[in-house]
Design a protein around this motif. Structure first.
Motif, PDB file in Angstrom:
ATOM      1  N   GLU A  60       9.980   0.505   6.344  1.00  0.00           N
ATOM      2  CA  GLU A  60      10.713   1.107   5.248  1.00  0.00           C
ATOM      3  C   GLU A  60      11.682  -0.296   5.167  1.00  0.00           C
ATOM      4  O   GLU A  60      12.095  -0.409   3.836  1.00  0.00           O
ATOM      5  CB  GLU A  60      12.309   1.384   6.404  1.00  0.00           C
ATOM      6  CG  GLU A  60      11.514   2.927   6.389  1.00  0.00           C
ATOM      7  CD  GLU A  60      11.228   3.684   4.704  1.00  0.00           C
ATOM      8  OE1 GLU A  60      12.103   2.661   3.836  1.00  0.00           O
ATOM      9  OE2 GLU A  60      10.921   4.399   5.414  1.00  0.00           O
ATOM     10  N   THR A  61      11.184  -1.790   5.777  1.00  0.00           N
ATOM     11  CA  THR A  61      11.500  -3.056   5.869  1.00  0.00           C
ATOM     12  C   THR A  61      11.225  -3.832   4.326  1.00  0.00           C
ATOM     13  O   THR A  61       9.196  -3.102   3.625  1.00  0.00           O
ATOM     14  CB  THR A  61      10.771  -4.108   6.647  1.00  0.00           C
ATOM     15  OG1 THR A  61      11.673  -3.826   7.865  1.00  0.00           O
ATOM     16  CG2 THR A  61      11.251  -5.758   6.352  1.00  0.00           C
ATOM     17  N   LYS A  62      12.563  -4.102   4.025  1.00  0.00           N
ATOM     18  CA  LYS A  62      11.982  -4.698   2.258  1.00  0.00           C
ATOM     19  C   LYS A  62      11.588  -6.396   2.145  1.00  0.00           C
ATOM     20  O   LYS A  62      12.023  -6.810   2.668  1.00  0.00           O
ATOM     21  CB  LYS A  62      12.530  -3.715   1.318  1.00  0.00           C
ATOM     22  CG  LYS A  62      12.581  -2.816   1.132  1.00  0.00           C
ATOM     23  CD  LYS A  62      14.436  -2.465   0.271  1.00  0.00           C
ATOM     24  CE  LYS A  62      14.700  -0.896  -0.350  1.00  0.00           C
ATOM     25  NZ  LYS A  62      14.911   0.159   1.175  1.00  0.00           N
ATOM     26  N   ASN A  63      10.627  -6.460   2.070  1.00  0.00           N
ATOM     27  CA  ASN A  63      10.128  -8.391   1.610  1.00  0.00           C
ATOM     28  C   ASN A  63       9.761  -8.783   0.396  1.00  0.00           C
ATOM     29  O   ASN A  63       8.546  -8.102  -0.701  1.00  0.00           O
ATOM     30  CB  ASN A  63       9.767  -8.341   2.603  1.00  0.00           C
ATOM     31  CG  ASN A  63       8.366  -7.605   2.915  1.00  0.00           C
ATOM     32  OD1 ASN A  63       8.540  -7.063   3.790  1.00  0.00           O
ATOM     33  ND2 ASN A  63       7.138  -8.384   3.286  1.00  0.00           N
ATOM     34  N   ASP A 175       3.144   3.849  -1.567  1.00  0.00           N
ATOM     35  CA  ASP A 175       4.366   3.117  -1.010  1.00  0.00           C
ATOM     36  C   ASP A 175       3.053   1.444  -1.055  1.00  0.00           C
ATOM     37  O   ASP A 175       3.548   0.962  -0.200  1.00  0.00           O
ATOM     38  CB  ASP A 175       4.077   3.443   0.554  1.00  0.00           C
ATOM     39  CG  ASP A 175       4.851   4.308   0.616  1.00  0.00           C
ATOM     40  OD1 ASP A 175       5.848   4.911  -0.574  1.00  0.00           O
ATOM     41  OD2 ASP A 175       5.010   5.259   1.172  1.00  0.00           O
ATOM     42  N   ARG A 180       0.245  -4.590   1.304  1.00  0.00           N
ATOM     43  CA  ARG A 180       1.520  -4.502   2.171  1.00  0.00           C
ATOM     44  C   ARG A 180       0.371  -4.899   2.910  1.00  0.00           C
ATOM     45  O   ARG A 180       0.764  -5.617   4.301  1.00  0.00           O
ATOM     46  CB  ARG A 180       2.195  -3.764   2.535  1.00  0.00           C
ATOM     47  CG  ARG A 180       3.219  -3.428   1.525  1.00  0.00           C
ATOM     48  CD  ARG A 180       4.457  -1.950   1.546  1.00  0.00           C
ATOM     49  NE  ARG A 180       5.571  -2.739   2.894  1.00  0.00           N
ATOM     50  CZ  ARG A 180       6.283  -2.037   3.350  1.00  0.00           C
ATOM     51  NH1 ARG A 180       6.042  -1.041   3.550  1.00  0.00           N
ATOM     52  NH2 ARG A 180       7.070  -3.010   3.822  1.00  0.00           N
TER      53      ARG A 180
END
Length: 264
Positions: A60-63, A175, A180
């Motif tokens: 769930e981390t956004k970067n 996702d 990622r």
């Protein structure tokens, strides 16, 4: 859901347990903090406070797409500041183990002890299977996943591994999973902790499966030689994903390590 905001990053985290020593859990390539919930739940019942979080490039981390393993280590330090954690034991798996070594070098005074699972000191120790793309079909994902387990585990748990493949494929399509994963692979490029491991002086437990096809057991043996006083536990007939293949005993190993050092 709790998030910590740092610059342009939103770090997802959660805490299990209300008292006792802190244990920070750092997961591996592409994996999220959800993998730790069973382990953390068991440990929290034994008086351990567990900090779980999603690395940059996972969960769930956004970067932003460009980051290093040093950045992830700094995220942990800021999480500790945010939560008022002065000192913590750190447990890192695979890529998370490399992050844990970097974190300890940056702030050894804040790391009480180190548990390194299925990990290495440098990117060069990783097999080519660790860097191959997952593909776009359930079969291609399943084929890649096979390298992470022993043949015996695959035969006994084929339905479980197929379910994992379906979950990963869903993430790939929904996702930006592969994108990622690529960002995390880029963050690992050229990393080598061997230059400072000899300066780490803290209780260290290294756990490694003898049949690990992603990071060979020789990498764990090298870590044990380079970190002063490190204890190496080799797991016969266990592959890379110790959380899956060795889950029933891992909780006990962690508790014994904490008790032997007077933290419990």
């Amino acid at each position: 859901m709790p998030f910590m905001v740092r610059d342009d990053v939103e770090i997802f985290y959660e805490v299990l347990g209300t008292d006792g020593p802190w244990l920070t859990l750092v997961n591996g390539h592409t994996r999220s903090s959800r993998d730790f919930r069973l382990l953390a739940g068991n440990l929290s019942k034994q008086g351990v406070r567990c900090l779980l979080f999603d690395n940059r490039g996972a969960g769930e981390t956004k970067n932003s797409p460009h980051f290093t393993l040093d950045d992830i280590a700094e995220d942990i330090l800021q999480l500790w500041d945010e939560l008022g954690i002065d000192r913590s034991i750190v447990m890192g798996l695979s890529m998370g183990g490399i992050v844990s070594q970097i974190l300890t070098h940056k702030a050894e005074g804040r790391v009480q002890g180190l548990i390194l699972v299925s990990t290495a000191s440098s990117e060069s120790s990783l097999s080519s299977a660790a860097f191959t793309p997952w593909g776009q079909t359930e079969d291609s994902v399943f084929q890649k996943l096979q390298a992470y387990f022993t043949e015996g585990f695959l035969q006994r748990n084929k339905l479980l591994v197929q379910a994992m493949a379906k979950q990963i494929l869903q993430s790939i399509t929904a996702d930006h999973f592969e994108e990622r994963a690529h960002h995390q692979r880029q963050a690992m490029r050229g990393v080598d902790t061997r230059t400072f491991l000899g300066s780490l002086h803290l209780p260290t437990l290294i756990i490694h499966g003898t049949d690990d096809r992603i990071i060979p057991v020789s990498a764990g043996e090298e870590l044990a030689k380079l970190i002063p006083g490190a204890q190496l536990k080799k797991l016969p007939d266990v592959g890379h994903l110790v959380l899956a293949e060795y889950s029933k005993n891992l909780t006990q190993d962690v508790l014994e390590f904490l008790k032997s050092n007077g933290w419990l």
